[in-house]
Motif scaffolding. Structure first.
Motif, PDB file in Angstrom:
ATOM      1  N   ALA A 165       0.832  -1.210   0.000  1.00  0.00           N
ATOM      2  CA  ALA A 165       0.000   0.000   0.000  1.00  0.00           C
ATOM      3  C   ALA A 165       0.864   1.257   0.000  1.00  0.00           C
ATOM      4  CB  ALA A 165      -0.924  -0.010   1.216  1.00  0.00           C
ATOM      5  N   CYS A 166       1.920   1.240   0.799  1.00  0.00           N
ATOM      6  CA  CYS A 166       2.803   2.410   0.866  1.00  0.00           C
ATOM      7  C   CYS A 166       3.544   2.615  -0.458  1.00  0.00           C
ATOM      8  CB  CYS A 166       3.797   2.251   2.005  1.00  0.00           C
ATOM      9  SG  CYS A 166       3.049   2.367   3.653  1.00  0.00           S
ATOM     10  N   LEU A 167       4.009   1.532  -1.052  1.00  0.00           N
ATOM     11  CA  LEU A 167       4.735   1.659  -2.312  1.00  0.00           C
ATOM     12  C   LEU A 167       3.822   2.132  -3.439  1.00  0.00           C
ATOM     13  CD1 LEU A 167       7.114  -1.420  -2.254  1.00  0.00           C
ATOM     14  CD2 LEU A 167       7.666   0.970  -1.863  1.00  0.00           C
ATOM     15  N   ALA A 168       2.569   1.682  -3.415  1.00  0.00           N
ATOM     16  CA  ALA A 168       1.622   2.170  -4.416  1.00  0.00           C
ATOM     17  C   ALA A 168       1.429   3.674  -4.272  1.00  0.00           C
ATOM     18  CB  ALA A 168       0.285   1.444  -4.263  1.00  0.00           C
ATOM     19  N   GLN A 179       8.300  14.892  -3.708  1.00  0.00           N
ATOM     20  CA  GLN A 179       9.582  14.464  -3.163  1.00  0.00           C
ATOM     21  C   GLN A 179       9.359  13.630  -1.896  1.00  0.00           C
ATOM     22  OE1 GLN A 179      12.474  15.086  -4.870  1.00  0.00           O
ATOM     23  NE2 GLN A 179      11.056  15.962  -6.391  1.00  0.00           N
ATOM     24  N   ALA A 180      10.439  13.053  -1.396  1.00  0.00           N
ATOM     25  CA  ALA A 180      10.344  12.178  -0.222  1.00  0.00           C
ATOM     26  C   ALA A 180       9.779  12.898   0.992  1.00  0.00           C
ATOM     27  CB  ALA A 180      11.719  11.600   0.103  1.00  0.00           C
ATOM     28  N   THR A 181      10.072  14.183   1.133  1.00  0.00           N
ATOM     29  CA  THR A 181       9.555  14.928   2.289  1.00  0.00           C
ATOM     30  C   THR A 181       8.040  15.040   2.264  1.00  0.00           C
ATOM     31  OG1 THR A 181       9.973  16.959   1.027  1.00  0.00           O
ATOM     32  CG2 THR A 181      11.642  16.296   2.640  1.00  0.00           C
ATOM     33  N   ALA A 182       7.423  14.782   1.118  1.00  0.00           N
ATOM     34  CA  ALA A 182       5.970  14.823   1.014  1.00  0.00           C
ATOM     35  C   ALA A 182       5.353  13.437   1.155  1.00  0.00           C
ATOM     36  CB  ALA A 182       5.545  15.449  -0.317  1.00  0.00           C
ATOM     37  N   PHE A 183       5.937  12.428   0.484  1.00  0.00           N
ATOM     38  CA  PHE A 183       5.258  11.125   0.471  1.00  0.00           C
ATOM     39  C   PHE A 183       5.679  10.184   1.595  1.00  0.00           C
ATOM     40  CE2 PHE A 183       8.567  10.532  -2.948  1.00  0.00           C
ATOM     41  CZ  PHE A 183       9.333   9.557  -2.335  1.00  0.00           C
ATOM     42  N   VAL A 184       6.888  10.295   2.118  1.00  0.00           N
ATOM     43  CA  VAL A 184       7.278   9.394   3.207  1.00  0.00           C
ATOM     44  C   VAL A 184       6.466   9.651   4.475  1.00  0.00           C
ATOM     45  CG1 VAL A 184       9.139   8.742   4.777  1.00  0.00           C
ATOM     46  CG2 VAL A 184       9.572   8.878   2.326  1.00  0.00           C
ATOM     47  N   PRO A 185       6.266  10.917   4.914  1.00  0.00           N
ATOM     48  CA  PRO A 185       5.400  11.124   6.085  1.00  0.00           C
ATOM     49  C   PRO A 185       4.004  10.545   5.907  1.00  0.00           C
ATOM     50  CG  PRO A 185       6.657  13.105   5.627  1.00  0.00           C
ATOM     51  CD  PRO A 185       6.895  12.170   4.474  1.00  0.00           C
ATOM     52  N   ALA A 186       3.465  10.611   4.698  1.00  0.00           N
ATOM     53  CA  ALA A 186       2.128  10.055   4.459  1.00  0.00           C
ATOM     54  C   ALA A 186       2.106   8.542   4.651  1.00  0.00           C
ATOM     55  CB  ALA A 186       1.651  10.416   3.056  1.00  0.00           C
ATOM     56  N   THR A 187       3.208   7.870   4.361  1.00  0.00           N
ATOM     57  CA  THR A 187       3.247   6.417   4.562  1.00  0.00           C
ATOM     58  C   THR A 187       3.165   6.053   6.042  1.00  0.00           C
ATOM     59  OG1 THR A 187       5.678   6.301   4.616  1.00  0.00           O
ATOM     60  CG2 THR A 187       4.600   6.086   2.465  1.00  0.00           C
ATOM     61  N   MET A 188       3.579   6.973   6.915  1.00  0.00           N
ATOM     62  CA  MET A 188       3.424   6.715   8.342  1.00  0.00           C
ATOM     63  C   MET A 188       1.941   6.679   8.715  1.00  0.00           C
ATOM     64  SD  MET A 188       6.568   6.364   9.316  1.00  0.00           S
ATOM     65  CE  MET A 188       6.762   5.613   7.691  1.00  0.00           C
ATOM     66  N   LEU A 189       1.152   7.566   8.115  1.00  0.00           N
ATOM     67  CA  LEU A 189      -0.291   7.577   8.372  1.00  0.00           C
ATOM     68  C   LEU A 189      -0.951   6.327   7.801  1.00  0.00           C
ATOM     69  CD1 LEU A 189      -1.154  11.324   7.608  1.00  0.00           C
ATOM     70  CD2 LEU A 189      -0.475  10.273   9.783  1.00  0.00           C
TER      71      LEU A 189
END
Length: 430
Positions: A165-168, A179-189
């Motif tokens: 799900a996170c990789l999708a 960028q990573a600063t936008a999508f990596v925090p969302a993967t925590m949620l």
């Protein structure tokens, strides 16, 4: 068939609900600890500072140390009050809440990231011990390996689901230029939300069958822990197996923590290759846990663990000698099979050797052993790498010696004798 495997009064849906907790919490370790946030912490939060990797491993070591210090106390309190279920709810909320806090761990937010990591991993580790303590209430002794295997295999599926799900989401975000600063925090949620949703069957359907023990009030919990530790000499097989657990789990934890680094440094894996590696290893680990869970009840827990340790030793030898990426993939898949099998077998073995009335307490000691190994194994690898000036092949060999030591220690463990000793321990009220 269920009547032959499960304790009286236990229904299949409750076993499924118990196993779903492994599905739920595995996303945390797969996404946060292994595949996504670890690299983000080093590269973004800590800005690729020379001490960044050390800060990451130190934070994890602190959290494991806290679990080690509190696990016996938590287990003793849970046994005294028959409150494993209530504590499981609290640890679940704690892990989920501090995983959500990682959403705000952006560039330079080092203190927030470390505090949230330490606390989320602490609640995760404590919850692991609590859910494991339900196993003897659900499965008959001869079926503990099989039921434990169901949980571990479902756990690896859960890790795959969360990572997928996170990789999708990451792929979609990158396609839109994020960028990573936008999508990596969302993967925590995403990880936190999936943890909550998947744990609902456990929190609603799993029953607390233990009864309060008035003779062991909470204020005497530490005294009970000291009493139990002092009486481990009456449980020599459990004591020896706990030592064995520290040894072979040190090797396993080093592999889990540093496999991606080994792949990158020795075989120059890029990020997509590393992600694929994690996905494939989770699949083989799920297969190993499920298949070997059935096998170990037939061949015996000690023999089952011995075979997995032989497999780990072979894996280390193959990975060390691998001349190219293809042979390393063979080693990685062997590691996955052995990982699922050995984790499932270890949990079932503790359930067999622990006195019935002190299950949570002794599973707390098992958790302490695993967390000690989580500190010992990776630090050994790191020290070996430093001493050998970055020779990761030699560092892997050094770490592999833990599997050899664990196999040697296992030679003195007798499951049947240990199970009888646990019953005597319970009858005399030790």
């Amino acid at each position: 068939m269920a009547a032959l495997l499960l304790q009286p009064g236990v229904r299949r849906r409750e076993v499924w609900a118990w196993a779903m907790y492994d599905f739920a919490n595995s996303g945390y370790t797969t996404v946060v600890i292994t595949a996504v946030f670890s690299a983000y912490f080093v590269a973004v939060v800590a800005g690729n500072a020379p001490w960044a990797t050390f800060a990451w491993t130190l934070a994890l070591s602190v959290s494991y140390g806290l679990v080690m210090l509190t696990a016996p106390l938590v287990g003793a309190w849970a046994d005294a009050h028959a409150r494993k279920k209530r504590l499981l709810v609290l640890t679940t909320l704690g892990c989920v809440g501090f995983t959500v806090a990682l959403y705000w761990a952006g560039p330079g937010a080092l203190v927030l990231a470390i505090v949230a990591l330490v606390l989320s991993n602490y609640f995760f580790g404590t919850g692991e011990n609590l859910i494991a303590a339900f196993l003897p209430e659900l499965a008959r002794p001869r079926a503990m390996g099989r039921v434990s295997g169901w949980g571990w295999s479902l756990g690896y599926v859960g890790g795959l689901a969360s990572l997928g799900a996170c990789l999708a989401y990451i792929n979609r975000a990158q396609a839109h230029g994020q960028q990573a600063t936008a999508f990596v925090p969302a993967t925590m949620l995403i990880t936190a939300a999936l943890f909550v949703l998947a744990s609902l069957p456990t929190l609603f359907l799993l029953r607390e069958r233990a009864v309060p023990q008035p003779g062991r009030p909470a204020r005497n919990a530490w005294a009970q822990v000291r009493h139990t530790l002092g009486h481990l000499r009456q449980l020599p097989d459990l004591r020896r197996f706990l030592v064995c657990t520290v040894l072979y789990q040190a090797g396993i934890q080093a592999v889990i923590t540093l496999a991606a680094i080994y792949a990158a440094q020795v075989f120059h894996f890029d990020t997509p290759h590393t992600i694929l590696l994690v996905l494939v290893v989770n699949v083989t680990a799920a297969a190993g846990a499920f298949v070997f869970g059935h096998v170990q009840d037939r061949i015996g827990h000690v023999r089952a663990i011995a075979w997995t340790l032989i497999g780990w030793i072979a894996m280390v030898a193959i990975a060390w000698a691998a001349p190219d990426e293809r042979m390393f993939w063979i080693a990685a898949n062997l590691a996955g099979l052995c990982m699922g099998a050995s984790q499932s077998a270890g949990r079932a073995m503790v359930g067999l050797l622990a006195p019935p009335a002190q299950q949570a307490e002794f599973f707390g000691l098992w958790g302490l052993a695993v967390k000690l190994a989580s500190i010992l194994g990776p630090l050994t690898y790191g020290a070996a790498s430093w001493i050998t000036r970055g020779d990761h092949r030699e560092s892997l060999l050094v770490t592999g010696s833990y599997f050899v030591a664990g196999l040697w220690t296992l030679r003195g463990v007798r499951a049947g004798r240990g199970h009888r000793a646990a019953r005597r321990f319970a009858r005399v009220g030790a």
